[in-house]
Design a protein around this motif. Structure first.
Motif, mmCIF file in Angstrom:
data_model
loop_
_atom_site.group_PDB
_atom_site.id
_atom_site.type_symbol
_atom_site.label_atom_id
_atom_site.label_comp_id
_atom_site.label_asym_id
_atom_site.label_seq_id
_atom_site.Cartn_x
_atom_site.Cartn_y
_atom_site.Cartn_z
ATOM 1 N N SER A 240 0.835 -1.206 0.000
ATOM 2 C CA SER A 240 0.000 0.000 0.000
ATOM 3 C C SER A 240 0.865 1.249 0.000
ATOM 4 O O SER A 240 0.561 2.228 -0.692
ATOM 5 N N ALA A 241 1.928 1.202 0.775
ATOM 6 C CA ALA A 241 2.811 2.371 0.831
ATOM 7 C C ALA A 241 3.426 2.626 -0.538
ATOM 8 O O ALA A 241 3.461 3.765 -1.026
ATOM 9 N N ALA A 242 3.875 1.549 -1.187
ATOM 10 C CA ALA A 242 4.464 1.690 -2.515
ATOM 11 C C ALA A 242 3.436 2.218 -3.506
ATOM 12 O O ALA A 242 3.711 3.124 -4.307
ATOM 13 N N SER A 243 2.227 1.658 -3.441
ATOM 14 C CA SER A 243 1.181 2.094 -4.366
ATOM 15 C C SER A 243 0.828 3.551 -4.135
ATOM 16 O O SER A 243 0.644 4.318 -5.088
ATOM 17 N N THR A 244 0.710 3.925 -2.879
ATOM 18 C CA THR A 244 0.362 5.308 -2.564
ATOM 19 C C THR A 244 1.406 6.254 -3.148
ATOM 20 O O THR A 244 1.081 7.271 -3.772
ATOM 21 N N MET A 245 2.667 5.883 -2.969
ATOM 22 C CA MET A 245 3.732 6.738 -3.508
ATOM 23 C C MET A 245 3.702 6.772 -5.031
ATOM 24 O O MET A 245 4.052 7.781 -5.648
ATOM 25 N N ALA A 246 3.267 5.662 -5.639
ATOM 26 C CA ALA A 246 3.238 5.615 -7.102
ATOM 27 C C ALA A 246 2.094 6.450 -7.669
ATOM 28 O O ALA A 246 2.249 7.105 -8.701
ATOM 29 N N VAL A 247 0.956 6.422 -6.980
ATOM 30 C CA VAL A 247 -0.186 7.152 -7.551
ATOM 31 C C VAL A 247 -0.238 8.597 -7.073
ATOM 32 O O VAL A 247 -0.924 9.418 -7.668
ATOM 33 N N ALA A 248 0.494 8.901 -5.988
ATOM 34 C CA ALA A 248 0.394 10.253 -5.418
ATOM 35 C C ALA A 248 0.660 11.355 -6.447
ATOM 36 O O ALA A 248 -0.141 12.292 -6.557
ATOM 37 N N PRO A 249 1.746 11.260 -7.216
ATOM 38 C CA PRO A 249 2.004 12.360 -8.155
ATOM 39 C C PRO A 249 0.850 12.569 -9.145
ATOM 40 O O PRO A 249 0.423 13.698 -9.383
ATOM 41 N N ILE A 250 0.330 11.476 -9.682
ATOM 42 C CA ILE A 250 -0.712 11.622 -10.696
ATOM 43 C C ILE A 250 -2.016 12.077 -10.050
ATOM 44 O O ILE A 250 -2.820 12.788 -10.663
ATOM 45 N N LEU A 251 -2.246 11.675 -8.777
ATOM 46 C CA LEU A 251 -3.446 12.136 -8.070
ATOM 47 C C LEU A 251 -3.392 13.647 -7.875
ATOM 48 O O LEU A 251 -4.363 14.357 -8.132
ATOM 49 N N VAL A 252 -2.241 14.122 -7.421
ATOM 50 C CA VAL A 252 -2.071 15.561 -7.205
ATOM 51 C C VAL A 252 -2.225 16.296 -8.536
ATOM 52 O O VAL A 252 -2.947 17.286 -8.656
ATOM 53 N N PHE A 253 -1.589 15.730 -9.537
ATOM 54 C CA PHE A 253 -1.646 16.305 -10.884
ATOM 55 C C PHE A 253 -3.094 16.367 -11.382
ATOM 56 O O PHE A 253 -3.569 17.387 -11.886
ATOM 57 N N GLY A 254 -3.802 15.260 -11.196
ATOM 58 C CA GLY A 254 -5.198 15.188 -11.636
ATOM 59 C C GLY A 254 -6.064 16.169 -10.869
ATOM 60 O O GLY A 254 -6.976 16.777 -11.424
ATOM 61 N N TRP A 255 -5.757 16.335 -9.573
ATOM 62 C CA TRP A 255 -6.523 17.251 -8.740
ATOM 63 C C TRP A 255 -6.433 18.672 -9.302
ATOM 64 O O TRP A 255 -7.430 19.360 -9.455
#
Lengths: 271, 366
Positions: A240-255
């Protein structure tokens, strides 16, 4: 017709339910990433928040290398796709022939083919060309993968531009490149931007080709996540930690780009 | 200096031929109007001159040089589109300067030309606005300004006033004529509005189904239409057309009989057509007047009172005829009236629809 207060209430409740259902897995993933491995598999809801998983993930893999690869292949793939799609969509939107519709449908139909069908030929091509585990190889495959969608979207945006504006440009002395650069692109900038954003997101999230065509030096964040679903058993907290770090940039970007995205995706549909 | 010659110009879209061999000469500084019903090919013809449509066959000459294969910008023409086609993302100044910018004209020169055009069109206060912040009339003027700054040999207008309301249209018509005076340029103007054609043109080209029906000055077309189509198209209210039979051919003209037996003498030379021949009699609405001793009897179906003019819609032998009377008239619907005819306003057309030559030319229609 105006909605009654009850209808509005029902619509609001329904909207929230859908939103929560969609958001739940992501929320759960983020929550789990702050748990210890023991809490992660327990059925208790209460847990002690900890950065333990993040520390371990950082210790075990070089996050920044993966992230950098993700950025390179996403931006590169999107740029390459746009480079080919802009002239292609221009030709189809403003100089159509009786085959244009068919060509567009054929391009889209390639997206219906399961990628695994062409895995072996593509793998062999990549091996022969020395493209395995290179970012340039991945950039190419991502550009090709997104090309049909990018062409299709740009085509619909271009269709909204009145032909007379381009003709006026031609009368004013614009050649084809000038028409595209000075008139078409500025006029469809919101559309081009949202197309690019969508392509970026699709590239970022792509796993099939990145897992099969890269191993170490060109591996993006999707491979980074996969490396934590290891044979030694599932460690949900670290995964989960790895996934969170992987999607975080694109989530912020998408936001930050959501307004642009929604505007682009509904452009032409509404109005 | 700019003259145009169209030599047997043809245009096909696939198997469909839309321009079927057009021959036309346009003189320097002439204001030429292409007029015709929708789908007659007038816009296509203009776009062929502009270079936006390929020419299938024939020659297009500008100043004696064949330009069939010359690109739109290099023909030295400027076009004003029906939708104005302004660049929405540019200011008025940028819109007008775009062609000069593409031609790499220096900025100072560009500004000077744009300011000059803005002065002529009274657009100075709006130069930094975008098209969406302008009214319809102002957008129209920007579109014209964009054409002016290029100092083209020929201006092309594709139904430029059809998106404006009636009052503004009347005003822009006068402005365009003033502009034609001031710029001393050749102008080609497409419209389906025959009032625009009549009021603005030095020369009208009437088109139908891809063919030129007649070319001439407005009054020439009005007083001497060469066929039924032009007779019916030019003039508002329309010319009255009814079937008739030649009774006698004499020195004073041709005597024709209407179905009711009423006889009218028309100063027309029937040539080979003799007595007994079937023809079509055309009478302009202002060529009819109420007269108790007139030869034609009819019933008033409807009266339109415009104040300065009165239009009577009269049923004669089952056909509708329009009578235009100066001033306000007392005639009312359902009145039985008799009509007298002004022979000078009468035309005869043979069975093929071609006009029979009138013995007198109208003094203003050279």
């Amino acid at each position: 017709m105006k909605a009654t207060p009850l209808q509005r209430l029902l619509a609001t409740v329904f909207g929230w339910i859908v939103a929560l259902l969609l958001f739940f897995p992501i929320a759960w993933m983020i929550l789990t990433s702050f748990k210890s491995e023991r809490d992660a598999i327990s059925s208790h809801l209460v847990f002690d928040p900890t950065f333990e998983s993040y520390h371990e993930v950082f210790a075990r893999a070089d996050y920044l290398t993966f992230a950098l690869n993700s950025i390179i292949v996403s931006v590169g793939g999107t740029a390459l796709a746009l480079l080919f799609a802009i002239p292609a969509a221009y030709a189809m939107a403003f100089h159509p022939t009786h085959r244009t519709r068919g060509t567009l449908l054929w391009m889209l139909s390639t997206k219906m083919l399961p990628p695994v069908c062409v895995l072996v030929p593509i793998y062999l091509l990549f091996r022969t060309a020395g493209l395995l585990d290179t970012t340039s190889g991945l950039v190419m495959i991502y550009a090709l993968m997104n090309l049909p969608i990018v062409v299709w979207m740009l085509f619909t945006f271009y269709k909204e531009v009145p032909n007379e504006i381009l003709e006026a440009g031609r009368m004013d002395g614009a050649k084809t490149a000038g028409e595209v650069w000075f008139l078409l692109l500025p006029l469809t900038l919101p559309g081009v931007a949202s197309t690019g954003l969508l392509s970026l997101i699709l590239c970022w999230n792509e796993a099939f080709w990145s897992l099969n065509l890269t191993s170490a030096s060109a591996a993006p964040l999707t491979a980074f996540i996969a490396s934590f679903s290891s044979p030694e058993g599932l460690f949900f907290a670290k995964l989960s930690a790895a996934s969170t770090m992987a999607v975080a940039p694109i989530l912020v970007f998408g936001w930050f780009s959501q307004r642009q995205l929604v505007q682009g995706l509904t452009f032409g549909a509404v109005k | 200096m700019a003259t145009l010659q169209l030599r047997n110009l043809r245009k096909s879209f696939g198997p469909a031929e839309v321009i079927k061999g057009v021959n036309l000469d346009i003189d320097d500084r002439e204001f030429v109007v292409f007029v015709g019903p929708s789908g007659c090919g007038k816009s296509t013809l203009l776009r062929m001159i502009a270079g936006l449509e390929e020419i299938t066959a024939g020659d297009l000459m500008i100043d004696g040089k064949r330009v069939n294969r010359v690109g739109p910008a290099d023909r030295g023409l400027a076009m004003v589109f029906q939708s104005y086609a302004l660049y929405p993302h540019m200011t008025v100044r940028q819109n007008m300067a775009f062609a000069l910018r593409l031609a790499r004209v220096a900025k100072a020169e560009r500004d000077r030309k744009v300011d000059e055009a803005a002065r002529i069109l009274q657009l100075e206060p709006y130069l930094e606005r975008r098209p969406k912040d302008l009214s319809g009339g102002q957008r129209q003027r920007v579109a014209i300004g964009r054409a002016i700054v290029r100092q083209p040999k020929v201006f092309l207008f594709d139904e430029p006033l059809s998106n404006l309301d009636a009052a503004l249209r009347g005003q822009m018509r006068i402005e365009l004529l003033r502009l034609h005076e001031e710029l001393k340029a050749t102008m080609i103007y497409v419209t389906h509005d025959q009032v625009e054609a009549m009021t603005m043109a030095d020369k009208i080209v009437v088109l139908q189904a891809g063919r030129v029906e007649q070319v001439g000055s407005p009054l020439e077309l009005y007083h001497h239409p060469t066929n039924l189509f032009v007779a019916g198209f030019i003039g508002s209210p329309r010319m009255n057309l009814m079937p008739a039979r030649v009774v006698d051919v004499g020195a004073a003209g041709t005597t024709v009989a209407l179905p009711s037996g009423a006889q009218v003498v028309v100063p027309v030379d029937t040539g080979s057509a003799g007595a007994g021949e079937t023809v079509t009699l055309g009478i302009r609405p202002e060529g009819l007047r109420v007269d108790p001793s007139g030869p034609i009897a009819g019933t008033v179906a409807l009266v339109e009172r415009l104040g300065g003019l009165t239009l009577l819609h009269v049923t004669v032998d089952g056909n509708q005829m329009t009578v235009q009377i100066e001033g306000s008239d007392a005639t009312r619907a359902h009145d039985e009236i008799r009509l007298a005819v002004d022979p000078g306003a009468c035309h005869l057309f043979d069975t093929a629809g071609q006009a029979l030559p009138q013995s007198m030319r109208h003094p203003l229609a050279a």
